[in-house]
Design an enzyme around this catalytic site. Structure first.
Site, PDB file in Angstrom:
ATOM      1  N   HIS A   1      71.908  30.658  33.680  1.00  0.00           N
ATOM      2  CA  HIS A   1      72.208  30.849  32.256  1.00  0.00           C
ATOM      3  C   HIS A   1      73.112  32.061  31.992  1.00  0.00           C
ATOM      4  O   HIS A   1      73.978  32.028  31.122  1.00  0.00           O
ATOM      5  CB  HIS A   1      70.887  30.986  31.485  1.00  0.00           C
ATOM      6  CG  HIS A   1      70.983  30.571  30.054  1.00  0.00           C
ATOM      7  ND1 HIS A   1      69.988  29.877  29.407  1.00  0.00           N
ATOM      8  CD2 HIS A   1      71.951  30.751  29.129  1.00  0.00           C
ATOM      9  CE1 HIS A   1      70.350  29.655  28.144  1.00  0.00           C
ATOM     10  NE2 HIS A   1      71.534  30.186  27.953  1.00  0.00           N
TER      11      HIS A   1
ATOM     12  N   LYS B   1      69.076  24.925  32.319  1.00  0.00           N
ATOM     13  CA  LYS B   1      69.567  26.227  32.763  1.00  0.00           C
ATOM     14  C   LYS B   1      68.425  27.091  33.286  1.00  0.00           C
ATOM     15  O   LYS B   1      67.359  27.144  32.680  1.00  0.00           O
ATOM     16  CB  LYS B   1      70.278  26.964  31.618  1.00  0.00           C
ATOM     17  CG  LYS B   1      71.378  26.143  30.960  1.00  0.00           C
ATOM     18  CD  LYS B   1      72.133  26.917  29.902  1.00  0.00           C
ATOM     19  CE  LYS B   1      73.077  26.018  29.123  1.00  0.00           C
ATOM     20  NZ  LYS B   1      72.399  25.242  28.083  1.00  0.00           N
TER      21      LYS B   1
ATOM     22  N   TYR C   1      65.667  27.867  25.532  1.00  0.00           N
ATOM     23  CA  TYR C   1      65.681  27.341  24.153  1.00  0.00           C
ATOM     24  C   TYR C   1      64.274  26.945  23.699  1.00  0.00           C
ATOM     25  O   TYR C   1      64.061  26.660  22.526  1.00  0.00           O
ATOM     26  CB  TYR C   1      66.611  26.124  24.031  1.00  0.00           C
ATOM     27  CG  TYR C   1      68.051  26.380  24.413  1.00  0.00           C
ATOM     28  CD1 TYR C   1      68.550  27.673  24.561  1.00  0.00           C
ATOM     29  CD2 TYR C   1      68.916  25.308  24.646  1.00  0.00           C
ATOM     30  CE1 TYR C   1      69.871  27.886  24.926  1.00  0.00           C
ATOM     31  CE2 TYR C   1      70.240  25.516  25.003  1.00  0.00           C
ATOM     32  CZ  TYR C   1      70.714  26.810  25.151  1.00  0.00           C
ATOM     33  OH  TYR C   1      72.020  27.006  25.506  1.00  0.00           O
TER      34      TYR C   1
ATOM     35  N   ASP D   1      72.738  18.998  26.502  1.00  0.00           N
ATOM     36  CA  ASP D   1      72.731  20.330  27.112  1.00  0.00           C
ATOM     37  C   ASP D   1      71.475  21.083  26.695  1.00  0.00           C
ATOM     38  O   ASP D   1      71.293  21.405  25.527  1.00  0.00           O
ATOM     39  CB  ASP D   1      73.983  21.101  26.664  1.00  0.00           C
ATOM     40  CG  ASP D   1      74.047  22.476  27.306  1.00  0.00           C
ATOM     41  OD1 ASP D   1      74.427  22.552  28.489  1.00  0.00           O
ATOM     42  OD2 ASP D   1      73.706  23.471  26.631  1.00  0.00           O
TER      43      ASP D   1
END
Length: 323
Positions: free
Chosen positions: A117, A84, A55, A50
């Site tokens: 997201h 995302k 990130y 994931d």
């Protein structure tokens, strides 16, 4: 049981592994952790990875997946990779370029799942968190139903096998489900979910629409400064969880993960420790009794560790609704 075969069917016919490896880490270690722990997670049996643009470590994850494909551990089709769409790319014309950027970083031709997201559109630009002079996030006025249509086009183009959402409440999901001309339903809603926030109502709502709930922060949460309320109790120290864990000769973390799998929730496990990452695989080695499940259900106290307080005040802030 072979963890690699433990999968759930999505409403578009694709399958998602019930246990996923979460790759979020605090900014200062995100890249290093991704390079160190993602290859190890694949080696011990994780097949669902994931990721997210926000990130800021997709390049490192791409390198990790690539290295495990190169050494013959996995083939591309063995890996289920999620990315995302970040909130600053919600304008329809920005969606495909954002996905293409993630694909380039991940060194992949397609992702298995691409999700929005958060339901909050933010001002486009390089800044992940565009703020005004008072430190408030700057919203963008784009309707996320238009963003969804752009995601549908990405699926049609083969850039994402499946499309879904994250951090949506049931009213926001309804908005997409009731949208005129809807081509594809979201396959999932990825939300914070653990015994202290078991999301029972949202889970029932999702199940009634054949949408899979994916749980993040399933072990409570890493105490990320600025994101996580430090006053909340530590989930894994809960006496009820600890007693059930002792009974099964497993850890409280494994019990919390197993709980989700048995209620039909796909669960993500983060790991910044090889011992823990490997231990997560034991989630397939035992079963909780109906009494265990009932006891864990009884722990719910609507504690949200990741309350995304920078987003409070945004017209689409998702967490003011009950579910």
């Amino acid at each position: 049981m072979d963890p690699k075969s433990q999968r759930v069917k999505l409403n578009d016919g694709h399958f998602i592994p019930v246990l996923g490896f979460g790759t979020y880490a605090p900014q200062e270690v995100a890249k290093r952790d991704a390079l160190e722990f993602t290859p190890f997670a694949i080696e011990v049996g994780f097949r669902h990875i994931d990721c997210a643009h926000a990130y800021q470590n997709e390049e490192q994850i791409g390198q990790a997946i690539r290295s495990k494909m190169a050494d013959g551990t996995v083939k591309r089709e063995d890996i289920f990779c999620t990315s995302k769409l970040w909130c600053t790319s919600f304008r329809p014309e920005l969606v495909r370029p954002a996905l293409e950027k993630s694909l380039k970083s991940l060194q992949l031709d397609y992702v298995d799942l691409y999700i929005m997201h958060y339901p909050l559109a933010l001002k486009p630009g390089e800044e992940l968190y565009p703020k005004d002079e008072n430190g408030k996030l700057i919203a963008d006025s784009v309707d996320f139903c238009l963003t969804w249509e752009a995601l549908e086009k990405c699926k049609d183009a083969g850039l994402a096998k499946s499309i879904g959402v994250s951090n949506f409440n049931h009213k926001q999901l309804e908005k997409i489900l009731n949208k005129p001309g809807l081509k594809y339903k979201p396959v999932c809603n990825q939300v914070e979910c653990h015994p202290y926030l078991n999301q029972r109502k949202l889970l029932d709502f999702c199940k009634s629409h054949d949408i899979v709930l994916v749980a993040y922060s399933a072990l409570g949460s890493q105490r990320v400064k600025g994101w996580v309320n430090p006053n909340h109790p530590v989930l894994l120290e809960d006496p009820v969880l600890s007693a059930i864990a002792q009974k099964h000769k497993k850890t409280a973390a494994l019990v919390a993960l197993r709980y989700q799998i048995q209620r039909g929730v796909v669960v993500l496990a983060k790991g910044n420790n090889k011992e823990w990452i490997k231990e997560n695989m034991q989630v397939f080695d035992f079963e909780l009794t109906p009494e265990d499940m009932k006891a864990i259900d009884g722990l719910n106290r609507n504690i949200r560790y990741c309350d995304f307080h920078p987003g409070v005040g945004h017209p689409e802030f998702p967490f003011s609704e009950e579910y």
